[in-house]
Design a protein around this motif. Structure first.
Motif, PDB file in Angstrom:
ATOM      1  N   GLY A 192       6.450  37.424  49.619  1.00 14.82           N
ATOM      2  CA  GLY A 192       7.933  37.220  50.346  1.00 14.82           C
ATOM      3  C   GLY A 192       7.666  35.820  51.147  1.00 14.82           C
ATOM      4  N   ASP A 193       8.784  35.770  51.956  1.00 16.91           N
ATOM      5  CA  ASP A 193       8.853  34.506  52.812  1.00 16.91           C
ATOM      6  C   ASP A 193       7.560  34.549  53.728  1.00 16.91           C
ATOM      7  N   GLY A 194       6.678  33.884  53.342  1.00 17.71           N
ATOM      8  CA  GLY A 194       5.447  33.405  54.125  1.00 17.71           C
ATOM      9  C   GLY A 194       4.293  34.470  53.978  1.00 17.71           C
ATOM     10  N   TRP A 195       4.367  35.279  52.950  1.00 14.85           N
ATOM     11  CA  TRP A 195       3.462  36.171  52.881  1.00 14.85           C
ATOM     12  C   TRP A 195       3.283  36.717  51.438  1.00 14.85           C
ATOM     13  N   GLY A 196       2.084  37.024  51.080  1.00 17.09           N
ATOM     14  CA  GLY A 196       1.735  37.815  49.719  1.00 17.09           C
ATOM     15  C   GLY A 196       0.650  38.731  49.840  1.00 17.09           C
ATOM     16  N   ILE A 197       0.856  39.855  49.055  1.00 17.23           N
ATOM     17  CA  ILE A 197       0.212  41.164  49.230  1.00 17.23           C
ATOM     18  C   ILE A 197      -0.544  41.408  47.595  1.00 17.23           C
ATOM     19  N   SER A 198      -1.456  41.228  47.442  1.00 19.34           N
ATOM     20  CA  SER A 198      -2.200  41.677  46.309  1.00 19.34           C
ATOM     21  C   SER A 198      -2.760  43.065  46.227  1.00 19.34           C
ATOM     22  N   MET A 199      -2.439  43.957  45.270  1.00 20.57           N
ATOM     23  CA  MET A 199      -3.248  45.093  45.093  1.00 20.57           C
ATOM     24  C   MET A 199      -3.828  45.090  43.687  1.00 20.57           C
ATOM     25  N   VAL A 200      -5.370  45.665  43.646  1.00 22.14           N
ATOM     26  CA  VAL A 200      -6.121  45.284  42.640  1.00 22.14           C
ATOM     27  C   VAL A 200      -6.880  46.402  42.073  1.00 22.14           C
ATOM     28  N   GLN A 201      -6.906  47.018  41.054  1.00 22.72           N
ATOM     29  CA  GLN A 201      -8.096  47.794  40.374  1.00 22.72           C
ATOM     30  C   GLN A 201      -9.166  46.905  39.867  1.00 22.72           C
ATOM     31  N   PRO A 202     -10.348  46.942  40.206  1.00 25.69           N
ATOM     32  CA  PRO A 202     -11.346  46.217  39.818  1.00 25.69           C
ATOM     33  C   PRO A 202     -11.737  46.456  38.488  1.00 25.69           C
ATOM     34  N   MET A 203     -11.892  45.257  37.618  1.00 27.61           N
ATOM     35  CA  MET A 203     -11.909  45.433  36.145  1.00 27.61           C
ATOM     36  C   MET A 203     -13.073  45.889  35.705  1.00 27.61           C
ATOM     37  N   ASP A 204     -14.273  46.076  36.635  1.00 23.88           N
ATOM     38  CA  ASP A 204     -15.538  46.818  36.237  1.00 23.88           C
ATOM     39  C   ASP A 204     -15.558  48.158  37.046  1.00 23.88           C
ATOM     40  N   VAL A 205     -14.460  48.669  37.255  1.00 28.17           N
ATOM     41  CA  VAL A 205     -14.289  50.126  37.652  1.00 28.17           C
ATOM     42  C   VAL A 205     -13.034  50.936  36.867  1.00 28.17           C
ATOM     43  N   PRO A 206     -13.383  51.196  35.541  1.00 28.23           N
ATOM     44  CA  PRO A 206     -12.125  51.865  34.748  1.00 28.23           C
ATOM     45  C   PRO A 206     -11.716  53.067  35.500  1.00 28.23           C
ATOM     46  N   ARG A 207     -10.407  52.924  35.632  1.00 25.96           N
ATOM     47  CA  ARG A 207      -9.631  54.178  35.983  1.00 25.96           C
ATOM     48  C   ARG A 207      -8.314  54.350  35.182  1.00 25.96           C
ATOM     49  N   PHE A 208      -7.833  55.710  35.101  1.00 31.77           N
ATOM     50  CA  PHE A 208      -6.270  55.603  34.423  1.00 31.77           C
ATOM     51  C   PHE A 208      -5.437  55.313  35.673  1.00 31.77           C
ATOM     52  N   PHE A 209      -4.796  54.135  35.794  1.00 34.20           N
ATOM     53  CA  PHE A 209      -4.087  53.718  36.972  1.00 34.20           C
ATOM     54  C   PHE A 209      -2.785  53.198  36.731  1.00 34.20           C
ATOM     55  N   ARG A 210      -1.914  53.245  37.669  1.00 32.74           N
ATOM     56  CA  ARG A 210      -0.728  52.354  37.643  1.00 32.74           C
ATOM     57  C   ARG A 210      -0.321  51.715  39.188  1.00 32.74           C
ATOM     58  N   ILE A 211       0.079  50.557  39.066  1.00 37.37           N
ATOM     59  CA  ILE A 211       0.224  49.856  40.362  1.00 37.37           C
ATOM     60  C   ILE A 211       1.608  49.663  40.166  1.00 37.37           C
ATOM     61  N   THR A 212       2.634  50.206  41.242  1.00 37.21           N
ATOM     62  CA  THR A 212       4.106  49.867  41.174  1.00 37.21           C
ATOM     63  C   THR A 212       4.510  49.743  42.448  1.00 37.21           C
ATOM     64  N   TYR A 213       5.757  49.039  42.604  1.00 43.30           N
ATOM     65  CA  TYR A 213       6.457  49.076  43.618  1.00 43.30           C
ATOM     66  C   TYR A 213       7.819  49.840  43.499  1.00 43.30           C
ATOM     67  N   GLU A 214       8.078  50.609  44.271  1.00 40.97           N
ATOM     68  CA  GLU A 214       9.471  51.339  44.364  1.00 40.97           C
ATOM     69  C   GLU A 214       9.694  51.631  45.746  1.00 40.97           C
ATOM     70  N   GLN A 215      10.943  52.097  46.104  1.00 37.32           N
ATOM     71  CA  GLN A 215      11.287  52.720  47.253  1.00 37.32           C
ATOM     72  C   GLN A 215      11.876  53.995  46.972  1.00 37.32           C
ATOM     73  N   PRO A 216      11.475  54.985  47.823  1.00 40.51           N
ATOM     74  CA  PRO A 216      10.914  54.804  49.240  1.00 40.51           C
ATOM     75  C   PRO A 216       9.365  54.694  49.528  1.00 40.51           C
ATOM     76  N   TYR A 217       8.822  54.418  48.297  1.00 41.84           N
ATOM     77  CA  TYR A 217       7.136  54.586  48.732  1.00 41.84           C
ATOM     78  C   TYR A 217       6.738  53.343  49.211  1.00 41.84           C
ATOM     79  N   GLY A 218       7.156  52.126  48.454  1.00 42.54           N
ATOM     80  CA  GLY A 218       6.628  51.073  48.875  1.00 42.54           C
ATOM     81  C   GLY A 218       5.445  50.461  47.689  1.00 42.54           C
ATOM     82  N   LEU A 219       4.491  49.823  48.000  1.00 39.64           N
ATOM     83  CA  LEU A 219       3.655  49.443  46.904  1.00 39.64           C
ATOM     84  C   LEU A 219       2.457  50.376  46.871  1.00 39.64           C
TER      85      LEU A 219
END
Length: 723
Positions: A192-219
């Motif tokens: 965003g304007d002056g900010w950045g947030i990263s969410m990461v699944q570590p590459m050496d920690v395998p999990r069945f995962f999804r990272i999403t952004y949607e409202q009303p839930y957020g990141l």
């Protein structure tokens, strides 16, 4: 009554004035989360002292009981997240951050949100409180930011505006729509304007995962977990771990990957030089001559090395494919093949020296099971018709096998991992060599991480479940707990690569973008960008592979576009953008295009040695859709690769000298462009249509590199004139 009310009013006012107790955790560079103690609601998210706008929901942990909530079969690739049920939890301070703990629907969550310098680590467990039942659950962690107007990192160099009502996810859509998808990149970003947030699944920690952004839930981080008392290493629980950190919003996903590389360099260590992947070099070398002309370094083989190969520094990479096996029998005939009879002691067609019985026993011990509790039939639609190979009169069948080295052998004989060790890994067709100086140099993993090896397929085999190293998943049709086959493959990959690296042996793999590559890449020292090159105007797949491998070597094996001279030069040129060696169409093509390889291979090698960096700290203006990639740094000198996907044009490359650490800039055009003019920190270029240019900055070797390139290119063009 009025008197009582009069007395209570001051007390109510005093209570309202009391502070709401909160627990806060922050990184050293100013990214912080604030949790309300009483219910673990996230009441604040800030970056460098700037409080971000929240969406009005409490955030935190939510769970879905797939069977109890009646949600089986109601999720596909395009589904939004389920609302879920919020975990009734509390938050408390700890010496290293915040502890969140609570439960709902007999599912218990305990998580630690800890500051580890430049990032927050969220580690915890989802626990089944019905110890005699298997459970199918989705766990969400929701960061309730309102990112409207910000940007979602779609891939390297592509940032997508966040609009209301849209779901943002970078997902793999699995072959035959077998199950809902998984995130294809381990890193997701909001900028965003002056900010950045990263969410990461570590590459050496395998999990069945999804990272999403949607409202009303957020990141949100979203996990699919199967919970069962059958898993010995984590009974009735699923451990999880993910990371949060800030990044430079000007560079979005690029900046997030840069930070991840710096935080976890051990996952990306480069141990082998750049070069091209070839198969059966032994059979081709008499025609090819000096392999250095083609940049050949990695030889996919089943044979031993020899003196000539060693003299050219070509690596003998032993072929293995432990996640599947080729058997010349249908499932109903496998038990008979496993019997101890003279007929079954004949050598198997694809046993690599093993007999029919050995092959059958390792299959019985290690085969993936379908939902009916039987060996998954290669002929069924659930796997795919390409698992039946050969001819109609002489077919053979490609079975999925669990290569977990810990599996027992209830049928006798070997498991799949043991058979690979005995007949492939340290032998050639089961035989040792008496010339131990010519042992194989490294390991080549075929078909790793993608559909061809069925990584997306789920195994219902319960006698394998006690040995899993990663949490179980579940079947969206039945709710039964399952082993995701890709995770079994990674168990072997991790074990085998650890052994190889202890011996100083490099590894390489035939991998594809998407699928399970985020968890495969840490165990590959060279990345087969895919067996077969396919043209993509935006290089979307190659961008992902480069991002996951960072500076490790990349190469294609087969490249049909090189078969004739009409497209050969443009293909050879185009792949400079990510320093991915181009492969070959066949031996005749390589021999006829020797001068073309000699023109481009030194540039590929120079770029690879300099090392790709995710943030170019440079911009390109002019030219529709052009972009730039950086190789190297100020200390060693720089290369900038510029891709012009449109018509012939003039464009300007402008550097950020402060970010690059430059005090001066001397520009040299190496290939693909002509310098029209230059300033202190910029250079104006003319470029052909749909072409890649390489410009060197402060490189003493640049002029010689450009001159040698032009000489060999002239030889090539003269030889192919009129063809």
């Amino acid at each position: 009554m009025p008197r009582i009310a009069h007395l209570l009013l001051p007390l109510v006012a005093m209570l309202a004035a009391l502070p709401v107790w909160c627990a806060q955790v922050a990184t050293e560079d100013g990214f912080s989360l604030t949790f309300r103690d009483a219910d673990a609601a996230i009441t604040g998210v800030s970056v460098a002292g700037k409080a971000l706008k929240l969406n009005g929901t409490p955030g935190g942990f939510y769970v879905v009981d797939m069977i109890g909530d009646g949600l089986l079969g109601k999720m596909d690739y395009h589904s939004c997240a389920f609302p879920g049920t919020r975990v009734v939890a509390t938050a408390r301070r700890s010496p290293t951050g915040v502890v969140v703990q609570g439960q709902v629907n007999d599912l218990w969550v305990r998580a630690r949100i800890e500051s580890r310098g430049q990032y927050l680590a969220i580690t915890g467990d989802l626990v089944n409180l019905r110890p005699k039942e298997d459970r199918a659950a989705i766990l969400y962690f929701r960061l309730p930011v309102d990112a409207t107007g910000a940007r979602w990192g779609k891939t390297i160099g592509v940032e997508e505006p966040v609009r209301p009502g849209h779901r943002y996810i970078n997902a793999t859509e699995f072959h035959q729509a077998y199950r809902p998808g998984m995130s294809r990149l381990p890193v997701a970003t909001l900028s965003g304007d002056g900010w950045g947030i990263s969410m990461v699944q570590p590459m050496d920690v395998p999990r069945f995962f999804r990272i999403t952004y949607e409202q009303p839930y957020g990141l949100q981080m979203e996990y699919e977990f199967g919970l069962s008392p059958i898993t010995w290493k984590f009974r009735n629980r699923a451990p999880f771990q993910f990371l949060l950190f800030r990044h430079n919003p000007q560079w979005g996903l690029r900046s997030a990957f840069e930070r991840y590389y710096r935080l976890f360099p051990e996952l990306f260590r480069k141990v082998v030089r750049d070069g091209m992947w070839i198969d059966d070099w032994e059979g081709k070398r008499s025609r090819l001559g000096d392999p250095a002309d083609y940049g050949v370094v990695f030889n996919e083989t089943g044979n031993w090395a020899d003196e000539e190969q060693r003299s050219h520094d070509v690596l003998s990479m032993v072929y293995i494919e432990p996640w599947c096996d080729h058997i010349e029998a249908t499932p109903d005939r496998i038990p008979a093949m496993a019997e101890d009879t003279p007929e079954n002691h004949k050598e198997a067609r694809f046993g690599r020296g093993a007999d029919l019985r050995t092959n059958a026993l390792q299959l019985l011990n290690s085969a993936v099971y379908g939902p009916d509790g039987k060996i998954l039939d290669p002929r069924t639609a659930a796997v795919g018709g390409f698992y039946v190979e050969g001819t109609a009169d002489n077919p053979y069948y490609r079975y999925l096998t669990n290569p977990d080295p810990e599996l027992p052998t209830p049928f006798g004989g070997m498991n799949r991992a043991q058979k690979i060790i005995a007949y492939d890994l340290y032998t050639s067709w089961g035989s040792q060599t008496d010339q131990h100086q010519y042992e194989k140099d490294g390991i080549y993993y075929d078909s790793i991480g993608a559909a061809w090896a069925g990584n997306h397929i789920q195994s219902f085999r319960r006698d394998h479940m006690p040995y899993v190293d990663f949490p179980l998943t579940f079947d969206h049709k039945t709710g039964k707990v399952t082993i995701t086959h890709g995770f079994s493959c990674i168990e072997f990959l991790r074990w085998c690569t650890t052994q190889a690296r202890n011996d100083g042996r490099p590894t390489m793999g035939n991998a594809s973008p998407g699928y399970f590559l985020p968890f495969v890449a840490p165990y590959l020292d060279m990345g087969g960008a895919e067996e077969n090159y396919q043209e993509e105007a935006d290089f979307a797949g190659l961008k992902e592979v480069r991002a996951l491998m960072y500076q490790k070597p990349l190469s294609y094996l087969n490249n049909r576009y090189l078969a004739g001279p009409a497209k050969a030069e443009s293909v050879m040129d185009s792949l400079l953008i990510y320093a991915c060696h181009p492969g070959a169409a066949n031996v005749d093509q390589m021999v006829s295009q020797r001068s073309l390889y000699r023109a481009y291979v030194p540039i590929y090698q120079a770029l690879g040695a300099a090392g790709w960096e995710p943030v170019p700290y440079a911009r390109v203006s002019g030219g529709q859709g052009a972009w730039v990639e950086r190789f190297g740094n100020a200390g060693r000198g720089l290369f900038f690769a510029i891709r012009n996907p449109g018509q012939a044009c003039e464009l300007t490359l402008t550097l950020d000298p402060k970010a690059l650490g430059l005090t001066k800039a001397s520009f040299t055009a190496v290939t693909g462009c002509a310098v029209k003019s230059s300033g202190r920190w910029s250079v104006h270029l003319a470029m052909p249509a749909r072409w890649t240019a390489v410009v060197a900055v402060n490189r003493a070797d640049a002029k010689a590199l450009a001159a040698a390139h032009q000489h060999e290119l002239a030889v090539w063009r003269a030889a192919t004139a009129g063809r």
